[in-house]
Each structure stands twice: as structure tokens, then as C-alpha cells.
Design an enzyme around this catalytic site. Structure first.
Site, PDB file in Angstrom:
ATOM      1  N   TYR A  81       0.839  -1.206   0.000  1.00  0.00           N
ATOM      2  CA  TYR A  81       0.000   0.000   0.000  1.00  0.00           C
ATOM      3  C   TYR A  81       0.875   1.258   0.000  1.00  0.00           C
ATOM      4  O   TYR A  81       1.979   1.261   0.526  1.00  0.00           O
ATOM      5  CB  TYR A  81      -0.911   0.030   1.224  1.00  0.00           C
ATOM      6  CG  TYR A  81      -2.095  -0.911   1.153  1.00  0.00           C
ATOM      7  CD1 TYR A  81      -2.329  -1.723   0.045  1.00  0.00           C
ATOM      8  CD2 TYR A  81      -2.997  -0.993   2.211  1.00  0.00           C
ATOM      9  CE1 TYR A  81      -3.401  -2.581  -0.005  1.00  0.00           C
ATOM     10  CE2 TYR A  81      -4.086  -1.849   2.176  1.00  0.00           C
ATOM     11  CZ  TYR A  81      -4.285  -2.645   1.072  1.00  0.00           C
ATOM     12  OH  TYR A  81      -5.347  -3.493   1.032  1.00  0.00           O
ATOM     13  N   SER A 121     -13.797  -2.290  -0.801  1.00  0.00           N
ATOM     14  CA  SER A 121     -14.606  -1.527  -1.764  1.00  0.00           C
ATOM     15  C   SER A 121     -16.086  -1.554  -1.375  1.00  0.00           C
ATOM     16  O   SER A 121     -16.948  -1.865  -2.194  1.00  0.00           O
ATOM     17  CB  SER A 121     -14.427  -2.079  -3.180  1.00  0.00           C
ATOM     18  OG  SER A 121     -14.935  -1.186  -4.146  1.00  0.00           O
ATOM     19  N   PRO A 122     -16.418  -1.197  -0.127  1.00  0.00           N
ATOM     20  CA  PRO A 122     -17.820  -1.272   0.311  1.00  0.00           C
ATOM     21  C   PRO A 122     -18.737  -0.318  -0.431  1.00  0.00           C
ATOM     22  O   PRO A 122     -19.964  -0.547  -0.473  1.00  0.00           O
ATOM     23  CB  PRO A 122     -17.740  -0.913   1.800  1.00  0.00           C
ATOM     24  CG  PRO A 122     -16.492  -0.101   1.937  1.00  0.00           C
ATOM     25  CD  PRO A 122     -15.535  -0.693   0.943  1.00  0.00           C
ATOM     26  N   ALA A 159     -18.294   0.363  -3.706  1.00  0.00           N
ATOM     27  CA  ALA A 159     -18.112   0.025  -5.123  1.00  0.00           C
ATOM     28  C   ALA A 159     -17.188   1.015  -5.834  1.00  0.00           C
ATOM     29  O   ALA A 159     -17.501   1.537  -6.903  1.00  0.00           O
ATOM     30  CB  ALA A 159     -19.469  -0.040  -5.837  1.00  0.00           C
ATOM     31  N   GLY A 160     -16.045   1.264  -5.210  1.00  0.00           N
ATOM     32  CA  GLY A 160     -15.078   2.165  -5.819  1.00  0.00           C
ATOM     33  C   GLY A 160     -15.597   3.580  -5.980  1.00  0.00           C
ATOM     34  O   GLY A 160     -15.183   4.303  -6.892  1.00  0.00           O
TER      35      GLY A 160
END
Length: 335
Positions: free
Chosen positions: A61, A224-225, A227-228
Site C-alpha cells: 500500500y 470496496s464497500p 463500489a469504488g
């Protein structure tokens, strides 16, 4: 349970473990990218004040330049400030990706060999300024590495006190099920959590990943809760502007129609689309916690309101009508 700050944070067990973690997990991917080190420090301090005790990271990261472990270094600097910061955090990091270490040679590309896992954990702990990691993830599946080899090295890391639990990330159900069965045969605890993409727009995990994890007591952490960003108000407003200008593609036109229903639902509910998306995940029985990323403190603070959003069965059914379930296998696609 009451959080450390002004919010009443909720906690739950991580899968079948005895470990208690916050229902929201702080994602750190932005640290060193869209969030400066100083802002990252403020975000982490705020997270602790809000009762978030679960921080998710990875060795690759913050890869603004060359996979140098930037995010882990920022976390390490923050831990070294003291004040009980490290003791209060249930910390994860991950192994698999290429870190461009010249000493890795032909072993540099992604993988989960015992050689790589042991070396990369040592490097992660040095960057993080810690002598152990609570949850160590296999970041991706390695089809060239056997479970016998992987369990040999992860069990040894556990026995050496360097890790408490093992997790998988982005694994198909068949793979982590096979891994758990191998662990059972070795009388080892095995997999504590699977980190997987899951949100209202991406529901494929409902076919096999969620049922398999629930059956085996493996906690699900969702990345990605939102959706990006597609489930956010900002994204929808941009689509609205493009629709007015007549510049939407066929695919975007279909997405716009879907999101329009969603935003009307959220407006009627009186809750932001961001918090409805998180709250929906918190209502899914297999989900331990969504991973909430933030590049500024305000984004994190606003996410906490999702805990107050209690969706009725009728509201959940309405969301299913907007974003249809995939259903469990095999009934989802066969008799």
C-alpha cells in the site's frame, strides 16, 4: 459496548475467533497516496477516539513510486509516538505482491512461497515498528504454491509469536475451503478471515464465498464497500451532469438508471447513500466489518453514522429489488 470516544462503537468476534474487533475497520490504502503522513496520523488518532480498533494494511500500500512499503512506514511512525497506540490496534498486513526488493531476485513477483512469506513479514514488521502482527493475510491466491508449504511457514510464524491469526484475501471459496481442510488435518486453527470485494453493486460473493465462509466460521471483511465510489453522492452528481449534457455511454446510462433509484431510496430514508451502503453490509450476517478508507478525517467521522442506520426488513427488500441478489450456488443457476 461503548467506544473510547463520543460514539457508541459496536464490536464483534472476528469469525469463530475470540478476538473482538470494531464493526468498521479502518482501511489505510490512502496513506501515502491521497492522504499525507500528517493527515494519516490525524485519521488514525480519530479512529481510536471513535472506538475503531481494527486497522487494515498491506506491504504494497502507498505504492506511489515503487512498492516501498510507504503505508506501513507511516503506520510505524504513528505507532512510535506511543500513547498506547500499538496496544490499542488490532493490526493486519498482507503478503503476496511484488515489493521490488533486489535481494528477491527471481522470487520478486507475487507469490506465497515460504521463502517470500518469512522474508516479507520480517520487512513489514520493521517498517511497522512492531514485533508481531495480529492478522497476516495472503493477499492473493498462489496457484503454484501448495497448502502444505504455506501452512508450514504460517504455523511456524504463529509458534514464533510473530502472528496471531492467518487470513486470506481475494480467494475463491474452493481455495480457502481446501486450505481450511488442510489446516484441520494438521490440528491448526487455520483461516480466521477472508477479505473480499462485496457491495450492493458487486454481489457475486453471495454465490459461494459467503456461504462457505459462514459454514467454516471464517469472518468476512469487505473491501470496496462503496463500489469504488460509485455508491457515493459525488459520483451520482457527476453522472447527472453528464446525463444533462447527453454524454453518457450505454453502460453508464444503465448504471445511472440504477443509481437514480438508489438515491431516491436514500433520500426517502433520510440517510446519505454512503451510509446506506455501509449499513447494508453491516446487516449481512456473514460480514464481520466493511473496510472504510479515508483520505481525510471528515470522511472517517461521517462513516460512523452508518452504525445508527438500522434498515428494516422492508428497506432491505427494497434494496434487493434495486440491486438483485445473486443467490447461493447451485440454486442461483441450477435446480
Amino acid at each position: 459496548m461503548t467506544g473510547w470516544g463520543n460514539w457508541n462503537m459496536e464490536y464483534t468476534h472476528l469469525g469463530r475467533t475470540g478476538l473482538m474487533v470494531s464493526r468498521l475497520c479502518l482501511g489505510t490504502m490512502a496513506f501515502g497516496n491521497s492522504a499525507s503522513a500528517e493527515e494519516s496520523f490525524r485519521i488514525m488518532d480519530e479512529a481510536l477516539d471513535l472506538g475503531i480498533n481494527f486497522f487494515d494494511s498491506a506491504d504494497n500500500y502507498g505504492k506511489a513510486t515503487n512498492n516501498e512499503g510507504i503505508t506501513e512506514k507511516i503506520l510505524g511512525r504513528w505507532f512510535r509516538q506511543g500513547g498506547g497506540r500499538r496496544q490499542k490496534v488490532v493490526l493486519t498486513t498482507k503478503v503476496h505482491e511484488e515489493m521490488h526488493d533486489p535481494n528477491d531476485g527471481p522470487n520478486s513477483p507475487g507469490g506465497l512461497s515460504a521463502y517470500k512469506v518469512r522474508r516479507h513479514l520480517r520487512a513489514s514488521m520493521e517498517r511497522l515498528g512492531t514485533d508481531h502482527v495480529e492478522l497476516y493475510f495472503m493477499h492473493h491466491i498462489d496457484r503454484n504454491c501448495s497448502w502444505e508449504e504455506m501452512w508450514d511457514v504460517f504455523e511456524q510464524l504463529y509458534r514464533d509469536g510473530l502472528i496471531d491469526y492467518v487470513g486470506t484475501s481475494n480467494f475463491p471459496a474452493w481455495a480457502f475451503t481446501m486450505g481450511q481442510e488442510r489446516a484441520n488435518q494438521r490440528h491448526f486453527f487455520g483461516i480466521a478471515a477472508e477479505e473480499h470485494i462485496y457491495n450492493l453493486l458487486t454481489r457475486q460473493a453471495e454465490q459461494e464465498v459467503l456461504p462457505a465462509a459462514r459454514k467454516q466460521g471464517i469472518g468476512i471483511m469487505t473491501w470496496s464497500p462503496l463500489a469504488g465510489g460509485r455508491l457515493t453522492r459525488v459520483f451520482y452528481e457527476k453522472l447527472c451532469a453528464r446525463a444533462e449534457a447527453g454524454s453518457l455511454s450505454a453502460a453508464d446510462t444503465a448504471l445511472f438508471a440504477l443509481l437514480r433509484q438508489y438515491h431516491e431510496f436514500c433520500q426517502d430514508l433520510g440517510v446519505t447513500p454512503e451510509n446506506v451502503g455501509l449499513a447494508w453490509l453491516l446487516h449481512q450476517p456473514a460480514v464481520t466489518c466493511p473496510i472504510v478508507g479515508a483520505s481525510e478525517v471528515g470522511q472517517l467521522t461521517s462513516s460512523l453514522k452508518a452504525l445508527e442506520c438500522k434498515l428494516t426488513p422492508e428497506a432491505l427488500a427494497q434494496l434487493d429489488s434495486i440491486f438483485p441478489k445473486t443467490g447461493e450456488a447451485p440454486e442461483a443457476y441450477a435446480w
